[in-house]
Motif scaffolding. Sequence first.
Motif, PDB file in Angstrom:
ATOM      1  N   ILE A  19       8.453  26.215  31.032  1.00 34.27           N
ATOM      2  CA  ILE A  19       7.822  25.251  31.940  1.00 34.27           C
ATOM      3  C   ILE A  19       8.007  23.823  31.412  1.00 34.27           C
ATOM      4  O   ILE A  19       8.303  22.902  32.178  1.00 34.27           O
ATOM      5  N   THR A  20       7.850  23.657  30.104  1.00 31.88           N
ATOM      6  CA  THR A  20       8.051  22.334  29.494  1.00 31.88           C
ATOM      7  C   THR A  20       9.475  21.848  29.753  1.00 31.88           C
ATOM      8  O   THR A  20       9.696  20.692  30.110  1.00 31.88           O
ATOM      9  N   ASN A  21      10.425  22.745  29.575  1.00 34.38           N
ATOM     10  CA  ASN A  21      11.823  22.405  29.820  1.00 34.38           C
ATOM     11  C   ASN A  21      12.022  21.976  31.274  1.00 34.38           C
ATOM     12  O   ASN A  21      12.731  21.013  31.564  1.00 34.38           O
ATOM     13  N   THR A  22      11.365  22.663  32.185  1.00 36.26           N
ATOM     14  CA  THR A  22      11.498  22.351  33.604  1.00 36.26           C
ATOM     15  C   THR A  22      10.790  21.044  33.961  1.00 36.26           C
ATOM     16  O   THR A  22      11.348  20.183  34.645  1.00 36.26           O
ATOM     17  N   VAL A  23       9.553  20.891  33.478  1.00 35.76           N
ATOM     18  CA  VAL A  23       8.767  19.705  33.819  1.00 35.76           C
ATOM     19  C   VAL A  23       9.393  18.444  33.233  1.00 35.76           C
ATOM     20  O   VAL A  23       9.513  17.415  33.913  1.00 35.76           O
ATOM     21  N   LEU A  24       9.786  18.499  31.968  1.00 36.44           N
ATOM     22  CA  LEU A  24      10.379  17.320  31.336  1.00 36.44           C
ATOM     23  C   LEU A  24      11.831  17.119  31.749  1.00 36.44           C
ATOM     24  O   LEU A  24      12.424  16.082  31.484  1.00 36.44           O
ATOM     25  N   ASP A  25      12.399  18.137  32.374  1.00 34.05           N
ATOM     26  CA  ASP A  25      13.731  18.051  32.965  1.00 34.05           C
ATOM     27  C   ASP A  25      14.784  17.551  31.979  1.00 34.05           C
ATOM     28  O   ASP A  25      15.485  16.575  32.227  1.00 34.05           O
ATOM     29  N   PHE A  26      14.870  18.236  30.852  1.00 31.64           N
ATOM     30  CA  PHE A  26      15.837  17.863  29.829  1.00 31.64           C
ATOM     31  C   PHE A  26      17.267  17.939  30.354  1.00 31.64           C
ATOM     32  O   PHE A  26      18.106  17.129  29.997  1.00 31.64           O
ATOM     33  N   GLN A  27      17.541  18.927  31.219  1.00 40.23           N
ATOM     34  CA  GLN A  27      18.901  19.094  31.724  1.00 40.23           C
ATOM     35  C   GLN A  27      19.339  17.893  32.554  1.00 40.23           C
ATOM     36  O   GLN A  27      20.464  17.421  32.418  1.00 40.23           O
ATOM     37  N   PHE A  78      14.942  25.006  24.104  1.00 45.03           N
ATOM     38  CA  PHE A  78      13.759  25.410  24.869  1.00 45.03           C
ATOM     39  C   PHE A  78      14.047  26.626  25.739  1.00 45.03           C
ATOM     40  O   PHE A  78      13.218  27.529  25.848  1.00 45.03           O
ATOM     41  N   THR A  79      15.217  26.669  26.363  1.00 45.69           N
ATOM     42  CA  THR A  79      15.570  27.807  27.202  1.00 45.69           C
ATOM     43  C   THR A  79      15.715  29.072  26.364  1.00 45.69           C
ATOM     44  O   THR A  79      15.163  30.131  26.708  1.00 45.69           O
ATOM     45  N   PHE A  80      16.435  28.985  25.267  1.00 47.12           N
ATOM     46  CA  PHE A  80      16.638  30.152  24.408  1.00 47.12           C
ATOM     47  C   PHE A  80      15.317  30.674  23.848  1.00 47.12           C
ATOM     48  O   PHE A  80      15.026  31.872  23.926  1.00 47.12           O
ATOM     49  N   LEU A  81      14.516  29.765  23.280  1.00 46.37           N
ATOM     50  CA  LEU A  81      13.242  30.199  22.701  1.00 46.37           C
ATOM     51  C   LEU A  81      12.302  30.751  23.770  1.00 46.37           C
ATOM     52  O   LEU A  81      11.642  31.772  23.560  1.00 46.37           O
ATOM     53  N   GLY A  82      12.244  30.087  24.906  1.00 47.47           N
ATOM     54  CA  GLY A  82      11.368  30.552  25.984  1.00 47.47           C
ATOM     55  C   GLY A  82      11.738  31.931  26.472  1.00 47.47           C
ATOM     56  O   GLY A  82      10.884  32.818  26.576  1.00 47.47           O
ATOM     57  N   LEU A  83      13.012  32.131  26.757  1.00 46.12           N
ATOM     58  CA  LEU A  83      13.460  33.448  27.225  1.00 46.12           C
ATOM     59  C   LEU A  83      13.310  34.518  26.144  1.00 46.12           C
ATOM     60  O   LEU A  83      12.884  35.640  26.419  1.00 46.12           O
ATOM     61  N   SER A  84      13.636  34.155  24.911  1.00 40.48           N
ATOM     62  CA  SER A  84      13.505  35.120  23.809  1.00 40.48           C
ATOM     63  C   SER A  84      12.066  35.568  23.638  1.00 40.48           C
ATOM     64  O   SER A  84      11.785  36.760  23.471  1.00 40.48           O
ATOM     65  N   LEU A  85      11.142  34.629  23.654  1.00 43.32           N
ATOM     66  CA  LEU A  85       9.729  34.979  23.486  1.00 43.32           C
ATOM     67  C   LEU A  85       9.204  35.790  24.664  1.00 43.32           C
ATOM     68  O   LEU A  85       8.432  36.741  24.483  1.00 43.32           O
ATOM     69  N   MET A  86       9.623  35.438  25.867  1.00 42.55           N
ATOM     70  CA  MET A  86       9.171  36.207  27.030  1.00 42.55           C
ATOM     71  C   MET A  86       9.688  37.636  26.974  1.00 42.55           C
ATOM     72  O   MET A  86       8.947  38.586  27.238  1.00 42.55           O
ATOM     73  N   LEU A  87      10.954  37.814  26.608  1.00 43.36           N
ATOM     74  CA  LEU A  87      11.521  39.162  26.511  1.00 43.36           C
ATOM     75  C   LEU A  87      10.894  39.948  25.362  1.00 43.36           C
ATOM     76  O   LEU A  87      10.616  41.133  25.495  1.00 43.36           O
ATOM     77  N   THR A  88      10.655  39.278  24.244  1.00 41.07           N
ATOM     78  CA  THR A  88      10.021  39.942  23.108  1.00 41.07           C
ATOM     79  C   THR A  88       8.615  40.391  23.482  1.00 41.07           C
ATOM     80  O   THR A  88       8.209  41.516  23.181  1.00 41.07           O
ATOM     81  N   ARG A  98      22.574  10.270  23.000  1.00 45.12           N
ATOM     82  CA  ARG A  98      21.468  10.628  23.901  1.00 45.12           C
ATOM     83  C   ARG A  98      21.784  11.941  24.633  1.00 45.12           C
ATOM     84  O   ARG A  98      20.920  12.784  24.795  1.00 45.12           O
ATOM     85  N   TYR A  99      23.032  12.099  25.075  1.00 47.26           N
ATOM     86  CA  TYR A  99      23.434  13.343  25.747  1.00 47.26           C
ATOM     87  C   TYR A  99      23.261  14.542  24.819  1.00 47.26           C
ATOM     88  O   TYR A  99      22.697  15.561  25.212  1.00 47.26           O
ATOM     89  N   GLN A 100      23.755  14.427  23.595  1.00 48.62           N
ATOM     90  CA  GLN A 100      23.650  15.539  22.649  1.00 48.62           C
ATOM     91  C   GLN A 100      22.199  15.930  22.409  1.00 48.62           C
ATOM     92  O   GLN A 100      21.875  17.115  22.315  1.00 48.62           O
ATOM     93  N   PHE A 101      21.318  14.944  22.314  1.00 48.03           N
ATOM     94  CA  PHE A 101      19.903  15.214  22.096  1.00 48.03           C
ATOM     95  C   PHE A 101      19.316  16.030  23.241  1.00 48.03           C
ATOM     96  O   PHE A 101      18.708  17.084  23.033  1.00 48.03           O
ATOM     97  N   PHE A 102      19.491  15.561  24.481  1.00 41.78           N
ATOM     98  CA  PHE A 102      18.891  16.251  25.622  1.00 41.78           C
ATOM     99  C   PHE A 102      19.566  17.592  25.897  1.00 41.78           C
ATOM    100  O   PHE A 102      18.905  18.552  26.298  1.00 41.78           O
ATOM    101  N   ASN A 103      20.854  17.681  25.671  1.00 43.38           N
ATOM    102  CA  ASN A 103      21.551  18.945  25.854  1.00 43.38           C
ATOM    103  C   ASN A 103      21.053  19.987  24.851  1.00 43.38           C
ATOM    104  O   ASN A 103      20.825  21.152  25.206  1.00 43.38           O
ATOM    105  N   THR A 104      20.852  19.572  23.615  1.00 43.29           N
ATOM    106  CA  THR A 104      20.339  20.474  22.587  1.00 43.29           C
ATOM    107  C   THR A 104      18.910  20.910  22.923  1.00 43.29           C
ATOM    108  O   THR A 104      18.575  22.099  22.781  1.00 43.29           O
ATOM    109  N   LEU A 105      18.070  19.985  23.356  1.00 39.92           N
ATOM    110  CA  LEU A 105      16.697  20.345  23.739  1.00 39.92           C
ATOM    111  C   LEU A 105      16.694  21.379  24.857  1.00 39.92           C
ATOM    112  O   LEU A 105      15.914  22.328  24.830  1.00 39.92           O
ATOM    113  N   THR A 106      17.555  21.201  25.844  1.00 39.92           N
ATOM    114  CA  THR A 106      17.640  22.161  26.946  1.00 39.92           C
ATOM    115  C   THR A 106      17.966  23.545  26.429  1.00 39.92           C
ATOM    116  O   THR A 106      17.305  24.534  26.767  1.00 39.92           O
ATOM    117  N   LYS A 107      18.971  23.626  25.574  1.00 40.39           N
ATOM    118  CA  LYS A 107      19.394  24.935  25.047  1.00 40.39           C
ATOM    119  C   LYS A 107      18.315  25.570  24.184  1.00 40.39           C
ATOM    120  O   LYS A 107      18.039  26.764  24.299  1.00 40.39           O
TER     121      LYS A 107
END
Length: 194
Positions: free
Chosen positions: A83-91, A50-60, A39-48
């Motif tokens: 926002i999804t990452n924040t609202v669903l609070d994967f971290q 969503f954060t990476f894709l979100g920041l990458s798309l915003m910068l692009t 369960r930890y690996q799943f949520f940790n991976t989702l956090t990474k």
Amino acid sequence: YQKTRSSFSTTFGKRIIIMSPEYELEFDIIREGYYSDYRYQFFNTLTKVFTFLGLSLMLTGAYLDDNKTISLIIEIIGSFLLITNTVLDFQSNAVFWKNMSANFSKIHEEYLKGKGSWTSKDINEFNAKVQNIQSNDKNFKRVLAEKAHNSTNHQIGCNHKYDFDISWYKWITANFISWDAGNLRYIDKSAEKQ
């Protein structure tokens, strides 16, 4: 719920495996540790992700000067992922499961210190600790528990014919879908060799 979860390691449909209470306790502690790790690996991976894709798309989107419409769409998608990452609070979920795993590791270390010398009262106290930690999990995933069961079998050297045969699509989607475990069967590798 708790009865189903705690008797999980010993009841295999119509097949019942007799284990000593001490062995069953250790099996349960190790299995719950694996379950928490999955369960930890799943949520940790989702956090990474969503954060990476979100920041990458915003910068692009910010650096695309040629087409303002495409730039805006890419930035909106990136913002949506963050926002999804924040609202669903994967971290927070990842931290919760990391703490669960640490709790089971701590109990296992304590258990190993006196392994072989525990009285039935001690075993009952350990079982109470395990069940107390288990009660924090409000969304039990049966397929992940079966995967954890298989991993525990491999770690302690049990006969692999008592492994669950889990379909790949159930294992991949186990964090999203609560699969009915009634369709899962046990692997009987001894029958395969004949």
